[in-house]
Design an enzyme around this catalytic site. Structure first.
Site, mmCIF file in Angstrom:
data_model
loop_
_atom_site.group_PDB
_atom_site.id
_atom_site.type_symbol
_atom_site.label_atom_id
_atom_site.label_comp_id
_atom_site.label_asym_id
_atom_site.label_seq_id
_atom_site.Cartn_x
_atom_site.Cartn_y
_atom_site.Cartn_z
ATOM 1 N N CYS A 89 68.356 60.799 38.461
ATOM 2 C CA CYS A 89 69.772 60.944 39.277
ATOM 3 C C CYS A 89 69.491 61.855 40.210
ATOM 4 N N CYS A 94 71.017 58.807 41.993
ATOM 5 C CA CYS A 94 72.423 58.959 42.425
ATOM 6 C C CYS A 94 72.735 59.869 43.688
ATOM 7 N N LYS A 97 71.027 58.905 47.077
ATOM 8 C CA LYS A 97 71.786 57.922 47.217
ATOM 9 C C LYS A 97 73.116 58.053 47.899
ATOM 10 N N TYR A 230 72.910 46.743 41.725
ATOM 11 C CA TYR A 230 73.135 48.147 42.104
ATOM 12 C C TYR A 230 72.386 48.468 43.341
ATOM 13 N N GLU A 234 73.307 48.720 47.320
ATOM 14 C CA GLU A 234 73.424 50.100 47.802
ATOM 15 C C GLU A 234 72.560 50.647 48.968
ATOM 16 N N HIS A 498 101.883 57.895 48.084
ATOM 17 C CA HIS A 498 101.908 57.091 49.137
ATOM 18 C C HIS A 498 101.603 58.076 50.421
ATOM 19 N N GLU A 503 97.336 53.503 45.391
ATOM 20 C CA GLU A 503 98.519 53.280 45.012
ATOM 21 C C GLU A 503 98.450 51.513 44.911
HETATM 22 P P1 FAD Z 1 66.160 60.059 33.566
HETATM 23 O O1 FAD Z 1 66.819 60.951 34.506
HETATM 24 O O2 FAD Z 1 65.297 58.920 34.311
HETATM 25 O O3 FAD Z 1 64.921 61.089 33.181
HETATM 26 C C1 FAD Z 1 63.800 60.923 32.410
HETATM 27 C C2 FAD Z 1 62.804 62.067 33.007
HETATM 28 O O4 FAD Z 1 61.697 62.075 31.657
HETATM 29 C C3 FAD Z 1 62.089 61.907 34.011
HETATM 30 O O5 FAD Z 1 61.971 62.953 34.687
HETATM 31 C C4 FAD Z 1 60.951 61.459 33.740
HETATM 32 O O6 FAD Z 1 59.909 61.516 34.538
HETATM 33 C C5 FAD Z 1 60.519 61.979 32.453
HETATM 34 N N1 FAD Z 1 59.247 61.619 31.461
HETATM 35 C C6 FAD Z 1 58.964 60.313 31.177
HETATM 36 N N2 FAD Z 1 58.067 60.097 30.297
HETATM 37 C C7 FAD Z 1 58.023 61.243 29.803
HETATM 38 C C8 FAD Z 1 56.745 62.105 29.051
HETATM 39 N N3 FAD Z 1 56.099 61.280 28.572
HETATM 40 N N4 FAD Z 1 56.800 63.377 28.995
HETATM 41 C C9 FAD Z 1 57.737 64.098 29.778
HETATM 42 N N5 FAD Z 1 58.491 63.615 30.578
HETATM 43 C C10 FAD Z 1 58.673 62.357 30.735
HETATM 44 N N6 FAD Z 1 73.740 56.516 37.938
HETATM 45 C C11 FAD Z 1 75.298 56.518 38.014
HETATM 46 O O7 FAD Z 1 75.747 56.991 36.962
HETATM 47 N N7 FAD Z 1 75.642 56.585 39.443
HETATM 48 C C12 FAD Z 1 74.989 56.226 40.366
HETATM 49 O O8 FAD Z 1 75.569 56.279 41.684
HETATM 50 C C13 FAD Z 1 73.678 55.966 40.101
HETATM 51 N N8 FAD Z 1 72.756 55.735 41.268
HETATM 52 C C14 FAD Z 1 71.491 55.422 41.043
HETATM 53 C C15 FAD Z 1 70.760 55.198 42.249
HETATM 54 C C16 FAD Z 1 69.367 54.770 41.879
HETATM 55 C C17 FAD Z 1 68.650 54.514 43.154
HETATM 56 C C18 FAD Z 1 68.908 54.830 40.668
HETATM 57 C C19 FAD Z 1 67.441 54.086 40.639
HETATM 58 C C20 FAD Z 1 69.730 54.935 39.686
HETATM 59 C C21 FAD Z 1 70.969 55.288 39.813
HETATM 60 N N9 FAD Z 1 71.905 55.564 38.697
HETATM 61 C C22 FAD Z 1 73.049 55.976 38.885
HETATM 62 C C23 FAD Z 1 71.192 55.625 37.237
HETATM 63 C C24 FAD Z 1 70.687 57.073 36.723
HETATM 64 O O9 FAD Z 1 70.083 57.738 37.557
HETATM 65 C C25 FAD Z 1 70.276 56.907 35.454
HETATM 66 O O10 FAD Z 1 71.215 56.271 34.536
HETATM 67 C C26 FAD Z 1 69.965 58.374 34.751
HETATM 68 O O11 FAD Z 1 69.123 59.063 35.747
HETATM 69 C C27 FAD Z 1 69.436 58.065 33.272
HETATM 70 O O12 FAD Z 1 69.180 59.425 32.733
HETATM 71 P P2 FAD Z 1 67.958 59.537 31.527
HETATM 72 O O13 FAD Z 1 68.221 60.826 31.158
HETATM 73 O O14 FAD Z 1 68.032 58.482 30.841
HETATM 74 O O15 FAD Z 1 66.515 59.306 32.346
HETATM 75 P P1 NDP Z 2 69.291 45.498 37.836
HETATM 76 O O1 NDP Z 2 68.450 45.125 36.613
HETATM 77 O O2 NDP Z 2 70.818 45.826 37.784
HETATM 78 O O3 NDP Z 2 69.222 44.155 38.895
HETATM 79 C C1 NDP Z 2 67.949 43.713 39.319
HETATM 80 C C2 NDP Z 2 68.076 42.843 40.600
HETATM 81 O O4 NDP Z 2 66.949 42.207 40.817
HETATM 82 C C3 NDP Z 2 68.840 41.690 40.157
HETATM 83 O O5 NDP Z 2 69.580 41.171 41.356
HETATM 84 C C4 NDP Z 2 67.925 40.539 39.697
HETATM 85 O O6 NDP Z 2 68.334 39.196 39.986
HETATM 86 C C5 NDP Z 2 66.604 41.059 40.870
HETATM 87 N N1 NDP Z 2 65.421 40.438 40.360
HETATM 88 C C6 NDP Z 2 64.913 40.786 39.273
HETATM 89 N N2 NDP Z 2 63.638 40.311 39.442
HETATM 90 C C7 NDP Z 2 63.237 39.659 40.623
HETATM 91 C C8 NDP Z 2 62.329 39.264 41.240
HETATM 92 N N3 NDP Z 2 61.100 39.157 40.697
HETATM 93 N N4 NDP Z 2 62.432 38.627 42.481
HETATM 94 C C9 NDP Z 2 63.591 38.890 43.175
HETATM 95 N N5 NDP Z 2 64.665 39.351 42.500
HETATM 96 C C10 NDP Z 2 64.518 39.867 41.325
HETATM 97 O O7 NDP Z 2 68.461 46.808 38.599
HETATM 98 P P2 NDP Z 2 68.792 47.824 39.772
HETATM 99 O O8 NDP Z 2 67.238 48.324 40.059
HETATM 100 O O9 NDP Z 2 69.590 47.357 40.821
HETATM 101 O O10 NDP Z 2 69.548 48.735 38.732
HETATM 102 C C11 NDP Z 2 69.104 49.378 37.903
HETATM 103 C C12 NDP Z 2 70.376 50.082 37.081
HETATM 104 O O11 NDP Z 2 70.381 51.444 37.614
HETATM 105 C C13 NDP Z 2 71.546 49.569 36.978
HETATM 106 O O12 NDP Z 2 71.975 48.578 35.979
HETATM 107 C C14 NDP Z 2 72.518 50.476 36.962
HETATM 108 O O13 NDP Z 2 73.152 50.890 35.701
HETATM 109 C C15 NDP Z 2 71.778 51.940 37.542
HETATM 110 N N6 NDP Z 2 72.178 52.246 38.723
HETATM 111 C C16 NDP Z 2 73.699 52.620 38.765
HETATM 112 C C17 NDP Z 2 74.004 52.780 40.225
HETATM 113 C C18 NDP Z 2 75.438 53.235 40.311
HETATM 114 O O14 NDP Z 2 76.223 53.644 39.422
HETATM 115 N N7 NDP Z 2 76.075 53.209 41.372
HETATM 116 C C19 NDP Z 2 73.455 52.826 41.391
HETATM 117 C C20 NDP Z 2 72.062 52.457 41.150
HETATM 118 C C21 NDP Z 2 71.475 52.003 39.858
HETATM 119 P P3 NDP Z 2 68.869 38.164 38.962
HETATM 120 O O15 NDP Z 2 70.522 38.658 38.777
HETATM 121 O O16 NDP Z 2 68.767 36.956 39.419
HETATM 122 O O17 NDP Z 2 68.193 38.452 37.647
#
Ligand code: FAD
Ligand code: NDP
Length: 525
Positions: A89, A94, A97, A230, A234, A498, A503
């Site tokens: 995150c 998050c 982004k 997502y 985004e 408003h 709203e």
């Molecule tokens: P993580 O935050 O991924 O933490 C896991 C940690 O464990 C990492 O630091 C990893 O390196 C470490 N780790 C892994 N294996 C080991 C090991 N063996 N030993 C020690 N450490 C290890 N969510 C939202 O709610 N709002 C958003 O706007 C949003 N935007 C996103 C945008 C992007 C581009 C992405 C990719 C995700 C986004 N998400 C968003 C999703 C959100 O980031 C994740 O749901 C959240 O970070 C999950 O938290 P977590 O604790 O499960 O794992």
């Molecule tokens: P998702 O798993 O949500 O979506 C993957 C996308 O990639 C789908 O559109 C899928 O298509 C497509 N895809 C999968 N495989 C292929 C392939 N081989 N070639 C072309 N297209 C492919 O993954 P994201 O990485 O977008 O997001 C991961 C999670 O992170 C989300 O579920 C969300 O919970 C979290 N997140 C939250 C955000 C927020 O809260 N604003 C922002 C960003 C991430 P198809 O539908 O056809 O399978």
């Protein structure tokens, strides 16, 4: 503040009946008192993974008096990128982004400024500097990494910047850059998150993922974003908003699982703003094209092969666990065969009673930061503070931070109709025009809001959808109302604020059943 809002999302101990989900709050749950703590272990709790879930769980456990250690280790990306404490995150999700999305919105405001009387340079061209933005974003991240370390220190949580792997159920090998040791714990919480998936095609390694994007040393330039959910929408959205030429490749539908009418409004808006969307195309291969560029070949909808040269290819095709280093066999932790996530029960417990999994790594949980945080806090309270409260996964709000944002809570129209049948659901909807769009003549064609409610008394609201500016801010309050089982009558009798866009939800009266035109009319009547 965030913790307070999230606490409102969590089901209280009282029995609560949601008409569209199986209630789990009334089930009794075992808890573990401090007397159950094993004094022979180094720790009461070892958390593997210092991201959103792991940090929240470890800090809460420490607040409850437990001896806690957190291990966090970031495996570098194939392009060598790595980062500090805090997980996805804060470092590569998050936060960067949202900041880059904001940078793109500022660009929109600049474009609107002249209409509001700001006397910009005559040609109106204001160039954007990627490095200034990237450095500001990275500085913000580094400050957060530091704050997390200080918080752990002040709560006396031992932090190891080290890789964790199981030797047995209660013994963890801790490997850092210089050394290796073992620690023991009564309980282990896995919160190791996910990492982006690369496609299985030739040259995939020439592309980047969101793990690399936010720290790129130069502007991504002409970019192909692959993925229609997502991350894809985004990232494509803010890159285009920063003025870069962007193609977005979607192999099927946008935002699978979301209300498809709203999802299509989002992609319509992106197309309207000049985004080239390559619908129903799948990448086949990537090759070097000289000058640090890549030639991408894909299969198009009509079965033809097409190619284009890009500066950057961004894979946004989903995320997957990296469990191999954890040696989970040693702890007999069972995984979902399809996606490799950890199978957990309602109490977040894995097949091994002393090992739990929270956040993205847990099977069937929404991959969202507030979900990981709340789950981690509640688990710590169950383990160390005699709580029996479970996480409520039923009413999770979310927002997609696309150029036109989309926030929602509850069921999509499709899911509601499938679950309850068309006769049982009333769908209220309207297009609307945000007031701030009027003077700069910004198109509001896709600004839309929808409520789905049950028709039988008490006419509970089961879905709210909002496509428009500040959707995250708008949706949060309505999520609190839906958590309290708000009815359509209560919602419609709420006094509006408003002039706002929020709203428009309160003012919804037109039903789809009526066939009346949902297009915007009037302003203040
Ligand atoms: P993580 O935050 O991924 O933490 C896991 C940690 O464990 C990492 O630091 C990893 O390196 C470490 N780790 C892994 N294996 C080991 C090991 N063996 N030993 C020690 N450490 C290890 N969510 C939202 O709610 N709002 C958003 O706007 C949003 N935007 C996103 C945008 C992007 C581009 C992405 C990719 C995700 C986004 N998400 C968003 C999703 C959100 O980031 C994740 O749901 C959240 O970070 C999950 O938290 P977590 O604790 O499960 O794992
Ligand atoms: P998702 O798993 O949500 O979506 C993957 C996308 O990639 C789908 O559109 C899928 O298509 C497509 N895809 C999968 N495989 C292929 C392939 N081989 N070639 C072309 N297209 C492919 O993954 P994201 O990485 O977008 O997001 C991961 C999670 O992170 C989300 O579920 C969300 O919970 C979290 N997140 C939250 C955000 C927020 O809260 N604003 C922002 C960003 C991430 P198809 O539908 O056809 O399978």
């Amino acid at each position: 503040m965030r913790a307070t809002l999230m606490t409102a999302m969590i089901r209280t101990g009282a029995k609560q009946c949601c008409p569209y989900a199986a209630c789990s709050s009334s089930r009794s749950v075992a808890y573990y008192s401090k007397s159950a703590i094993d004094t022979n272990s180094n720790y009461d709790l070892v958390v593997i993974g210092g991201g959103s879930g792991g940090l929240a769980c470890s800090k809460e456990a420490a607040d409850q008096g437990a001896r806690v250690a957190v291990l966090d280790w970031v495996a570098p990306t194939p392009h060598g990128q790595s980062w500090g404490l805090g997980g996805t995150c804060v470092n590569v999700g998050c936060i960067p982004k949202k900041l880059m999305h904001q940078a793109a919105l500022v660009g929109n405001h600049l474009a609107d400024a002249a209409a509001y009387g700001w006397q910009l340079p005559k040609d109106h061209h204001v160039p954007h500097d990627w490095n200034t933005l990237k450095n500001a974003v990275q500085d913000t991240i580094k400050a957060s990494n530091w704050v997390y370390r200080v918080q752990l220190n002040s709560k006396k949580v031992d932090y190891f910047n080290a890789l964790g792997s199981f030797l047995d159920s209660n013994t963890i090998k801790v490997t850092d850059k210089k050394s290796e040791k073992t620690i023991t714990a009564k309980y282990v919480v896995l919160s190791t998150g996910l990492r982006p998936t690369y496609p299985n095609i030739p040259g995939a390694e020439l592309g980047l993922t969101s793990d690399d994007l936010f720290s790129l040393k130069k502007s991504p330039g002409r970019t192909l974003v692959v993925g229609g959910s997502y991350v894809g929408l985004e990232c494509a959205g803010f890159l285009k908003g920063l003025g870069l030429p962007v193609d977005l490749m979607i192999r099927s539908i946008p935002l699978r699982g979301f209300d498809q009418q709203c999802a299509n409004l989002i992609t319509d808006h992106m197309s309207g703003e000049g985004m080239n969307i390559l619908w129903r195309c799948s990448p086949l291969e990537v090759v070097e094209a000289g000058n640090d560029q890549k030639k991408v070949t894909w299969l198009s909808d009509d079965g033809k092969k097409e190619s284009q040269v890009y500066d950057t290819v961004l894979w946004a095709i989903g995320r997957q666990p990296r469990l191999q280093p954890l040696n989970l066999q040693a702890a007999n932790v069972q995984l979902n065969q399809k996606n490799g996530k950890v199978i957990v029960d309602d109490e977040e417990r894995s097949s091994n009673p002393s090992v739990f999994a929270i956040g993205d790594i847990a099977q069937g949980r929404p991959e969202l930061t507030p979900v990981a945080i709340s789950t981690g806090q509640l688990l710590a309270r169950r383990l160390f503070a005699k709580s029996s409260r479970l996480m409520n996964y039923d009413m999770i709000p979310t927002t997609v931070f696309t150029p036109l944002e989309y926030g929602c809570v509850g069921l999509s129209e499709e899911a509601a109709l499938k679950k309850f049948g068309e006769d049982e659901c009333e769908v209220y909807h309207a297009f609307y025009g945000p007031y701030e769009y009027t003077i700069p003549h910004r198109s509001s064609e896709q600004c839309y809001t929808k409520i789905i409610a049950l028709r039988d008394d008490p006419k509970t609201v089961i879905g709210i959808h909002f496509v428009g500016p500040n959707a995250g801010e708008v949706t949060q309050g309505f999520a609190a109302a839906m958590t309290c089982n708000i009815t359509i009558d209560q919602l419609q009798s709420t006094v509006a604020i408003h002039p706002t866009s929020a709203e428009e939800i309160i003012k919804l009266r037109i039903t789809k059943r009526s066939g009346l035109d949902p297009r915007a009319v009037g302003c203040c009547g």
